[in-house]
Design a protein around this motif. Structure first.
Motif, PDB file in Angstrom:
ATOM      1  N   GLN A  78     -17.766  95.434-102.860  1.00  0.00           N
ATOM      2  CA  GLN A  78     -16.774  95.438-101.771  1.00  0.00           C
ATOM      3  C   GLN A  78     -16.320  93.997-101.490  1.00  0.00           C
ATOM      4  N   ILE A  82     -12.361  92.371-101.671  1.00  0.00           N
ATOM      5  CA  ILE A  82     -11.730  91.518-100.652  1.00  0.00           C
ATOM      6  C   ILE A  82     -11.237  90.224-101.291  1.00  0.00           C
ATOM      7  N   SER A  84     -10.233  89.654-104.359  1.00  0.00           N
ATOM      8  CA  SER A  84      -9.266  89.755-105.466  1.00  0.00           C
ATOM      9  C   SER A  84      -7.830  89.581-104.964  1.00  0.00           C
ATOM     10  N   ASP A  85      -7.190  88.490-105.364  1.00  0.00           N
ATOM     11  CA  ASP A  85      -5.795  88.276-104.975  1.00  0.00           C
ATOM     12  C   ASP A  85      -4.885  89.309-105.640  1.00  0.00           C
ATOM     13  N   SER A  88      -5.111  92.439-103.643  1.00  0.00           N
ATOM     14  CA  SER A  88      -4.495  92.285-102.327  1.00  0.00           C
ATOM     15  C   SER A  88      -2.984  92.304-102.427  1.00  0.00           C
ATOM     16  N   PRO A  92      -3.012  96.476-101.098  1.00  0.00           N
ATOM     17  CA  PRO A  92      -3.690  95.757-100.007  1.00  0.00           C
ATOM     18  C   PRO A  92      -4.558  96.629 -99.104  1.00  0.00           C
ATOM     19  N   ARG A  95      -8.347  95.895 -99.497  1.00  0.00           N
ATOM     20  CA  ARG A  95      -8.965  94.789 -98.766  1.00  0.00           C
ATOM     21  C   ARG A  95      -9.172  95.189 -97.299  1.00  0.00           C
ATOM     22  N   GLU A  96      -8.151  95.807 -96.728  1.00  0.00           N
ATOM     23  CA  GLU A  96      -8.257  96.203 -95.316  1.00  0.00           C
ATOM     24  C   GLU A  96      -9.446  97.151 -95.104  1.00  0.00           C
ATOM     25  N   SER A  98     -12.127  97.538 -97.130  1.00  0.00           N
ATOM     26  CA  SER A  98     -13.404  96.871 -97.429  1.00  0.00           C
ATOM     27  C   SER A  98     -13.878  96.045 -96.237  1.00  0.00           C
ATOM     28  N   GLU A  99     -12.933  95.413 -95.562  1.00  0.00           N
ATOM     29  CA  GLU A  99     -13.322  94.567 -94.424  1.00  0.00           C
ATOM     30  C   GLU A  99     -13.858  95.385 -93.253  1.00  0.00           C
TER      31      GLU A  99
END
Ligand SMILES: Cc1cc2nc3c(=O)[nH]c(=O)nc-3n(C[C@H](O)[C@H](O)[C@H](O)COP(=O)(O)OP(=O)(O)OC[C@H]3O[C@@H](n4cnc5c(N)ncnc54)[C@H](O)[C@@H]3O)c2cc1C
Length: 287
Positions: A78, A82, A84-85, A88, A92, A95-96, A98-99
């Protein structure tokens, strides 16, 4: 709080991992980040005689593009999602989401593959995968097969995986450029599982919703694909009447259990609130 005795195995190839898991059958379990399995072993809710650790298999890690799809190795953590550009930029919502999972310590070890293979309705990624129309790549005794996320979950902790199967990667189509997205999750405190959560991905064309997909977390035994709720907003400008109808339809398929996160009525209500918030935020983000 001490797990039962088990033998530890650390293969270095998918072939060897599948061979070991096939040999052990119900006496073996794959080990990924261990952040769901080890707590269950400590509670003696899982008592595998053999753990097959996937951490030594390099080909199970990483993020790559494959045509119109992103392919994420099952052992990608996870934290990696987050960081990985590429992800994202392309998807995206990953990432949202995973956070919003646990805390950094869990996310450094917890993997995407473990999160989606676990079958716990409280896990956040399955509803996102259902929303994105992801496919799980699985290798077993009879070779490789692909299972749509929307057909993978059969009940709490019951999935399409057979003994001996290793989930090797998750494939997902890249949503259209400029899509709107949101993962809205109500939790009692940082690190908690969802009281209810909703994933939304949509595209706008001329101010109207051209496509919309909605997934729901922890309001049934499985993640829910809320197709009828999403259909309620397609072709609309997400006006109040359309959003209210989507909320009503999402609540209509929610079937949560009463637990420490609230009674059935509250968790059903919150499912609708999460859908409303996710739709609104996705709309704001869509270009
Ligand atoms: C304090 C705490 C809070 C948490 N909060 C959240 C939360 O808010 N949201 C959330 O989604 N999760 C949460 N989790 C769970 C966390 O995200 C786990 O990491 C995740 O559920 C499982 O991933 P893992 O890599 O740790 O898998 P493991 O625990 O190693 O495995 C889980 C299950 O999947 C199977 N498995 C794993 N990988 C594979 C594979 N490649 N092929 C076949 N089978 C496989 C295992 O055999 C096991 O049955 C939390 C965990 C903790 C400890």
């Amino acid at each position: 709080m001490i797990p039962g005795a088990f033998a530890y195995h650390r293969p270095t190839s998918i072939k060897d991992a599948v061979g070991l898991l096939a040999q052990f059958g119900d006496d073996g379990r794959a080990l990924a980040g261990g952040h769901s399995l080890i707590p269950m072993m400590k509670l003696r809710l899982a008592t595998p005689a053999n753990l097959v650790d996937l951490a030594g298999i390099a080909e199970l890690k990483g993020v790559r593009a494959d045509g119109d799809e992103m392919v994420i190795g099952a052992m990608t953590t996870q934290h990696d999602l987050i960081a990985s550009d590429l992800l994202s930029e392309k998807i995206p919502i990953l990432r949202e989401t995973s956070e919003l999972i646990a805390d950094p310590q869990v996310r450094y070890l917890g993997t995407l593959g473990g999160n989606v293979a676990n079958g716990d309705p409280g896990n956040d990624m399955p509803a996102v995968m259902v929303c994105l129309n992801a496919t799980y790549q699985v290798t077993g005794k009879s070779g490789e097969r692909r299972i749509p996320a929307r057909q993978f979950y059969h009940g709490a902790y019951f999935t399409a995986l057979e003994p001996g199967d290793v989930l090797t990667a998750v494939r997902m189509p890249v949503p259209a450029a400029g899509h709107g997205y949101a993962y809205e999750k109500l939790k009692r405190k940082v690190g908690d599982y969802a009281t209810a959560a909703a994933a939304v991905v949509l595209t706008l064309s001329g101010g109207k919703v051209a496509n919309c997909s909605i997934g729901l977390t922890n309001v049934a035994d499985t993640p829910l694909f809320a197709k009828d709720a999403a259909d309620a907003v397609v072709g609309t400008g997400l006006d109040e009447a359309a959003v209210a109808e989507a909320v009503r339809r999402a609540r209509g398929i929610a079937n949560p259990s009463a637990d420490g996160r609230g009674p059935v009525e509250f968790r059903t209500h919150i499912a609708g609130v999460m859908v409303r918030r996710a739709l609104m935020r996705a709309k704001e983000r869509a270009r």
